[in-house]
Design an enzyme around this catalytic site. Structure first.
Site, short mmCIF file in Angstrom:
data_model
loop_
_atom_site.label_atom_id
_atom_site.label_comp_id
_atom_site.label_asym_id
_atom_site.label_seq_id
_atom_site.Cartn_x
_atom_site.Cartn_y
_atom_site.Cartn_z
N LYS A 48 30.29 9.58 34.37
CA LYS A 48 29.25 9.99 33.76
C LYS A 48 28.01 8.80 34.23
O LYS A 48 28.48 7.85 34.52
CB LYS A 48 29.33 9.97 32.40
CG LYS A 48 30.68 10.99 31.83
CD LYS A 48 29.66 12.21 31.14
CE LYS A 48 30.73 13.20 30.74
NZ LYS A 48 30.46 14.45 31.12
N LYS A 107 33.50 29.68 37.81
CA LYS A 107 32.44 29.22 39.02
C LYS A 107 32.61 29.91 40.23
O LYS A 107 33.93 30.05 40.70
CB LYS A 107 32.53 27.76 39.13
CG LYS A 107 32.07 26.83 37.83
CD LYS A 107 32.10 25.19 38.23
CE LYS A 107 31.75 24.47 37.01
NZ LYS A 107 30.33 24.33 36.77
N HIS A 143 39.90 20.33 34.33
CA HIS A 143 38.98 21.16 35.39
C HIS A 143 39.32 20.55 36.89
O HIS A 143 39.49 21.45 37.63
CB HIS A 143 37.46 20.63 35.26
CG HIS A 143 37.03 20.84 33.78
ND1 HIS A 143 37.33 22.05 33.08
CD2 HIS A 143 36.20 20.20 33.10
CE1 HIS A 143 36.84 22.26 32.01
NE2 HIS A 143 36.02 20.82 31.91
N ARG A 193 31.57 27.36 7.58
CA ARG A 193 31.73 26.78 6.30
C ARG A 193 30.35 26.90 5.30
O ARG A 193 30.75 26.94 4.21
CB ARG A 193 31.83 25.21 6.50
CG ARG A 193 33.13 24.52 6.56
CD ARG A 193 32.89 22.99 6.66
NE ARG A 193 34.13 22.41 7.43
CZ ARG A 193 35.42 22.45 6.47
NH1 ARG A 193 35.33 22.97 5.38
NH2 ARG A 193 36.56 22.06 7.00
C1 BG6 Z 1 33.04 19.85 30.22
C2 BG6 Z 1 33.01 18.47 29.90
O1 BG6 Z 1 34.13 20.44 30.08
O2 BG6 Z 1 32.49 19.88 31.63
C3 BG6 Z 1 31.66 17.88 29.95
O3 BG6 Z 1 33.39 18.34 28.77
C4 BG6 Z 1 31.43 18.03 31.47
O4 BG6 Z 1 32.04 16.42 29.82
C5 BG6 Z 1 31.45 19.36 31.94
O5 BG6 Z 1 29.96 17.28 31.53
C6 BG6 Z 1 31.04 19.55 33.39
O6 BG6 Z 1 30.87 20.80 33.63
P1 BG6 Z 1 29.64 21.52 34.25
O7 BG6 Z 1 30.02 22.88 34.48
O8 BG6 Z 1 28.39 21.29 33.31
O9 BG6 Z 1 29.33 20.78 35.62
#
Ligand code: BG6
Length: 458
Positions: free
Chosen positions: A328, A170, A228, A44
């Site tokens: 978290k 990973k 994930h 933008r």
């Molecule tokens: C992200 C999430 O996709 O993955 C985050 O949005 C999370 O909330 C993160 O903390 C975790 O991945 P990593 O690789 O940082 O452990």
């Protein structure tokens, strides 16, 4: 790698500055970014090339200070910039001017802009071999995921659509394949006869970190489980694929997802925990109450912790609970898959000898393989004692995100999420979202820096 032009749509945003530009510099530093890779940012801000380059240099200072000056310079010097609306075909036309070879369109955009940006990109008549990259969330529910897939399919073949999930980059996640399928020590044990349960745990000490705009609408279930953690579950539980190409690997995951039972509302009440953190500490050390964080609407009742136990209705896994847990602001970082083995009948030792858990743990960050076993140990030779076998794996060469970006640039979609995978994952979490909305599994609280709420006994 053949020549491509990477068009970053949303080039001045957080995702580009925090992840994409550093990943490109990491690839440059490792010799993976040939001179024929051009990068054009579209955003933008009414900037010129020089302003965008200064912006990138500042982002590198903040998010990639460990990368060499030459790696950063290699990215900066090839940056071009076009200011304007990413949903305007004329702006995208200007951005691709002079591009030789296929385009890689990276949508570093809020999901609400995906559809108009894809439509605008389609007006470019993309050269053969062009690709499009989207980040999660892939839709906000099953119907919107279907609509997004439909739109993408209308313009590009599925193998040219890259849905990024950095967990698949990973190394320990990739190691699941070798560990399971290449070792007779483990392969025959990988079934309900020997496995009592599987825990997939992603506990994080980080709290909200200024991400309320996104996170308060997503919550832990959609942020982590829908993508994930279900991917981890698929790699742990799927049948052996016929090969590791994009089709057999992704077919095997989709078959597994299809076998995951949709929970009934009563099962959601019995098998899920949802909670959010409350404040802990004082002064600079304080973690504020989630509900009081800037940008959070407490009335939304967003969870920062989730535990869901799922079952796979196929012969291999009948009755085995797969517990997916993440949260978290917890007391410790814990990122692991734990395979809990059933006890043997320890006949010669008698019931009095309890040696402790018999588990196999795949730990991530740091990457480790741990087997907790029983041995006779020291002292009484007929007494059982717990022992631990631990293999520390070398740190991964490229970060997960860079590894996947390299696949995008070379055109290999095997480790990206296929459209039907994303839809199946929504099919699994949808009943949980729906039952939560009707008050099943009320929101609990846990103090920040604690171990989180008590697990469900299954
Ligand atoms: C992200 C999430 O996709 O993955 C985050 O949005 C999370 O909330 C993160 O903390 C975790 O991945 P990593 O690789 O940082 O452990």
């Amino acid at each position: 790698m053949s020549a491509v032009t990477l068009l970053i749509l949303g080039a001045t945003g957080d995702l580009t500055g925090r992840y994409l530009l550093p990943a490109l510099a990491e690839l440059a530093g490792a010799g993976h970014l040939g001179d024929d890779i051009q990068i054009v940012g579209v955003g933008r801000e009414p900037w010129d090339d020089e302003q965008f380059r200064s912006h990138a240099a500042e982002r590198f200072e903040r998010h990639a200070a460990d990368l060499s000056p030459s790696a950063r310079a290699s990215v900066i010097q090839r940056l071009r910039y076009v200011g304007g609306d990413v949903t305007d075909p004329a702006v995208l036309g200007e951005a691709e001017r002079g591009a030789g070879g296929p385009l890689v369109l990276y949508l570093a955009l809020p999901p609400a802009v995906f559809a108009p940006a894809i439509q605008a990109a389609a007006a470019l008549r993309l050269p053969a071999g062009s690709r499009i990259v989207v980040e999660k969330p892939f839709g906000t529910d099953l119907p919107s995921a279907r609509a997004l897939n439909e739109l993408l399919r209308g313009h590009l073949p599925e193998a040219s659509v890259f849905r990024m999930d950095h967990f698949l980059g990973k190394q320990t996640v990739q190691n699941i394949l070798g560990l399971r399928f290449a070792n007779r020590l483990f392969e025959p044990l990988w079934c309900a006869e020997h496995v009592a349960g599987v825990d997939i745990v992603w506990d994080e000490t980080v709290a909200l970190e200024g991400r309320a705009g996104y996170y308060d609408r997503a919550g832990a279930l959609l942020d982590m489980v829908q993508n994930h953690l279900l991917q981890l579950m698929a790699l742990v539980a799927m049948e052996r694929p016929a090969g590791l190409g994009e089709q057999p690997l992704r077919d095997a995951k989709v078959d597994l997802f299809r076998a995951v039972r949709r929970l009934s509302p009563e099962e959601v009440a019995a098998l899920t925990v949802r909670a959010r953190y409350t404040a802990d500490g004082n002064g600079a050390d304080r973690v504020p109450d989630y509900a009081a964080e800037d940008g959070v609407d407490p009335a939304r009742g967003t969870e920062t912790f989730v535990e869901v136990t799922l079952f796979i209705d196929n012969p291999r896994w009948q009755g085995v609970p797969f517990r997916l847990r993440t949260g978290k602001a917890l007391g410790a970082d814990r990122r692991e898959v734990v395979i809990r083995l059933r006890p043997t009948d320890r006949l010669p030792f008698g019931q009095a000898h309890e040696p402790g858990a018999n588990t196999l743990t795949l730990a991530m960050d740091p990457d480790r393989l741990i087997a907790d076993i029983a041995l006779n140990g020291t002292g009484d030779p007929f007494d059982l004692e717990p022992a631990r076998w631990q293999l520390d794996l070398a740190p991964q060469d490229l970060s997960a995100y860079s590894r996947l970006l390299l696949d995008v640039l070379t055109g290999d979609p095997a480790l990206s999420i296929r459209g039907d995978e994303a839809e199946e994952c929504w099919r699994i979490v949808e009943p949980v979202v729906d039952a939560w909305e009707t008050g099943m599994s009320p929101l609990q609280t846990y103090p920040a820096r604690s171990g989180g709420p008590a697990p469900r006994r299954v």
